[in-house]
Enzyme design. Structure first.
Site, PDB file in Angstrom:
ATOM      1  N   ALA A  74       0.838  -1.209   0.000  1.00  0.00           N
ATOM      2  CA  ALA A  74       0.000   0.000   0.000  1.00  0.00           C
ATOM      3  C   ALA A  74       0.865   1.248   0.000  1.00  0.00           C
ATOM      4  CB  ALA A  74      -0.949  -0.020   1.191  1.00  0.00           C
ATOM      5  N   GLY A 116      -0.627   1.507  -4.647  1.00  0.00           N
ATOM      6  CA  GLY A 116      -1.520   0.535  -4.012  1.00  0.00           C
ATOM      7  C   GLY A 116      -2.628   1.233  -3.233  1.00  0.00           C
ATOM      8  N   LYS A 158       7.191  -2.943  -4.291  1.00  0.00           N
ATOM      9  CA  LYS A 158       8.333  -2.643  -5.157  1.00  0.00           C
ATOM     10  C   LYS A 158       8.771  -3.937  -5.839  1.00  0.00           C
ATOM     11  CE  LYS A 158       9.195   1.665  -4.558  1.00  0.00           C
ATOM     12  NZ  LYS A 158       9.026   2.527  -5.731  1.00  0.00           N
ATOM     13  N   ASN A 175       5.921  -1.646 -11.797  1.00  0.00           N
ATOM     14  CA  ASN A 175       6.952  -1.225 -12.756  1.00  0.00           C
ATOM     15  C   ASN A 175       7.936  -2.359 -12.996  1.00  0.00           C
ATOM     16  OD1 ASN A 175       6.250   1.455 -13.240  1.00  0.00           O
ATOM     17  ND2 ASN A 175       7.620   2.285 -11.671  1.00  0.00           N
ATOM     18  N   LYS A 228       5.545   0.124 -21.439  1.00  0.00           N
ATOM     19  CA  LYS A 228       5.605   0.920 -20.199  1.00  0.00           C
ATOM     20  C   LYS A 228       7.049   1.033 -19.709  1.00  0.00           C
ATOM     21  CE  LYS A 228       4.783   2.962 -16.324  1.00  0.00           C
ATOM     22  NZ  LYS A 228       4.496   2.498 -15.005  1.00  0.00           N
ATOM     23  N   ASN A 233      13.241   7.256 -15.167  1.00  0.00           N
ATOM     24  CA  ASN A 233      13.474   7.060 -13.732  1.00  0.00           C
ATOM     25  C   ASN A 233      14.914   7.294 -13.290  1.00  0.00           C
ATOM     26  OD1 ASN A 233      10.863   6.113 -14.344  1.00  0.00           O
ATOM     27  ND2 ASN A 233      10.815   4.905 -12.488  1.00  0.00           N
ATOM     28  N   ASN A 238       5.594  15.349 -12.419  1.00  0.00           N
ATOM     29  CA  ASN A 238       5.840  14.240 -11.471  1.00  0.00           C
ATOM     30  C   ASN A 238       7.267  14.201 -10.972  1.00  0.00           C
ATOM     31  OD1 ASN A 238       3.343  13.168 -11.968  1.00  0.00           O
ATOM     32  ND2 ASN A 238       4.116  11.102 -12.351  1.00  0.00           N
ATOM     33  N   GLU A 243      14.154   0.543  -7.953  1.00  0.00           N
ATOM     34  CA  GLU A 243      13.837  -0.551  -8.890  1.00  0.00           C
ATOM     35  C   GLU A 243      14.819  -0.572 -10.069  1.00  0.00           C
ATOM     36  OE1 GLU A 243       9.096  -1.210  -8.278  1.00  0.00           O
ATOM     37  OE2 GLU A 243       9.641   0.502  -9.488  1.00  0.00           O
TER      38      GLU A 243
HETATM   39  O1  PAF Z   1       7.787   5.243 -11.993  1.00  0.00           O
HETATM   40  C1  PAF Z   1       7.148   6.293 -12.226  1.00  0.00           C
HETATM   41  O2  PAF Z   1       7.296   7.337 -11.611  1.00  0.00           O
HETATM   42  C2  PAF Z   1       6.077   6.230 -13.316  1.00  0.00           C
HETATM   43  O3  PAF Z   1       6.017   4.913 -13.803  1.00  0.00           O
HETATM   44  C3  PAF Z   1       6.303   7.201 -14.484  1.00  0.00           C
HETATM   45  C4  PAF Z   1       5.410   6.816 -15.660  1.00  0.00           C
HETATM   46  C5  PAF Z   1       7.735   7.260 -14.905  1.00  0.00           C
HETATM   47  C6  PAF Z   1       5.798   8.575 -14.126  1.00  0.00           C
HETATM   48  O4  PAF Z   1       6.511   9.235 -13.136  1.00  0.00           O
END
Ligand code: PAF
Length: 308
Positions: A8, A12, A79, A105, A187, A195, A255, A270
């Site tokens: 979570a 989650g 994770k 991911n 993805k 990342n 983000n 990761e």
């Molecule tokens: O891991 C992440 O943060 C997300 O999968 C992504 C799509 C890169 C957006 O920040």
């Protein structure tokens, strides 16, 4: 449905909260973070959205799955570094008709789950939401994305057509694919692009395209991933992976990516199942992956040097 969310963290919690919004579901969040679990049980789970706060009280959180019965659906959101261990501690959640859905991911989650539960129960998938933990019991939802899942053998599936309706009804629009491995790789391309670079440089996703130097690294890392995927016979769900990666960068521009969140929280990242997986695939197929190797090694060193 009886639904358990294994892990979570930010994602989650968001999925658990939206599913719990449907009165016909009994949702349980499982996470080892006791403060988060205790706050959810005492005050509810708060999802901070652009439209305001959503406080969800009709779900339960626990620190261990051990006393729970088999579920209809287990969504795995831990994770990727702990997928196998977390599932191994929660095998009692899985009965013959349970769907174990990974929306995590990285590469390898399906294989890890299949090592500990019946592979017939395992369903692969992705989500591209942007979210972050604000504090115990509180999550920020930064961007809504897509949720896609599919049978791991690529067959069409009545159980997943029904599951799609469950997600749709909970305002988590989903689609079913017969090319889930291609979807996971598509993805992965965005994670390979975003990342590690954001975690190393310390910037938001959108800033990667502000500098020709970082944009070139995005293109280089994705180019290497595409060569490895081709050698593995993967069919992407995009004709132009570099353009796709840039679209995700723009769509998630504000983000702080999950790997930068991990580095800031001094957590293991990761990296091994994102850029590290490209390096591993390159070695297997005799393909050079120098950019992904540098990114992988730098993040590995960063995470071994977190200040105490
Ligand atoms: O891991 C992440 O943060 C997300 O999968 C992504 C799509 C890169 C957006 O920040």
């Amino acid at each position: 449905m009886n639904i358990a969310v294994l892990g979570a963290g930010a994602m989650g919690s968001v999925f658990g909260a939206f599913l719990a919004g449907q009165p016909e579901h009994v949702v349980t969040l499982i996470d080892i973070w006791k403060e988060h679990v205790d706050t959810i049980n005492a005050q509810g789970l708060t999802i901070n959205t652009t439209e305001g706060d959503l406080v969800v009280k009709n779900l339960t959180a626990v620190t261990s799955a051990k006393d729970l019965p088999p579920q209809d659906l287990v969504i795995v959101f831990v994770k990727a570094t702990v997928t196998e261990a977390a599932m191994a501690h929660a095998v009692n959640l899985v009965g013959p008709s349970t769907i174990v859905l990974t929306l995590q991911n990285g590469l390898g989650n399906i294989e890890k789950l299949c090592r500990v539960v019946d592979p017939k129960c395992v369903v692969g998938g992705i989500n591209s939401y942007g979210s972050a933990i604000k504090g115990p019991g509180q999550v920020i939802l930064r961007g809504r994305g897509e949720t896609v899942f599919g049978e791991i053998d690529g067959s069409p599936s009545e159980r997943l057509d029904k599951l799609k309706l469950v997600f749709d009804a909970a305002s988590l629009p989903a689609s079913v694919t017969t090319n889930v491995h291609g979807r996971i790789w598509t993805k992965l391309i965005s994670n390979v692009a975003i990342n590690a670079l954001c975690a190393i440089i310390g910037i938001k996703n959108g800033q990667l395209l502000n500098y020709p130097e970082s944009e070139a690294l995005v293109e280089g890392a994705v180019g290497e991933a595409v060569s490895v995927a081709k050698a593995m016979g993967i069919t992407f769900e995009t004709d132009d992976p570099i353009a796709y990666a840039k679209k995700v960068i723009n769509n998630t521009g504000e983000n702080v990516c999950s790997m930068l969140q991990d580095v800031r929280a001094k957590r293991e990242t990761e990296i091994a199942v994102i850029n590290g997986a490209i390096v591993e695939g390159g070695l297997k197929h005799g393909l050079p992956t120098p950019i992904n190797l540098v990114l992988t090694n730098l993040v590995k060193v960063i995470q071994q040097n977190y200040p105490a």
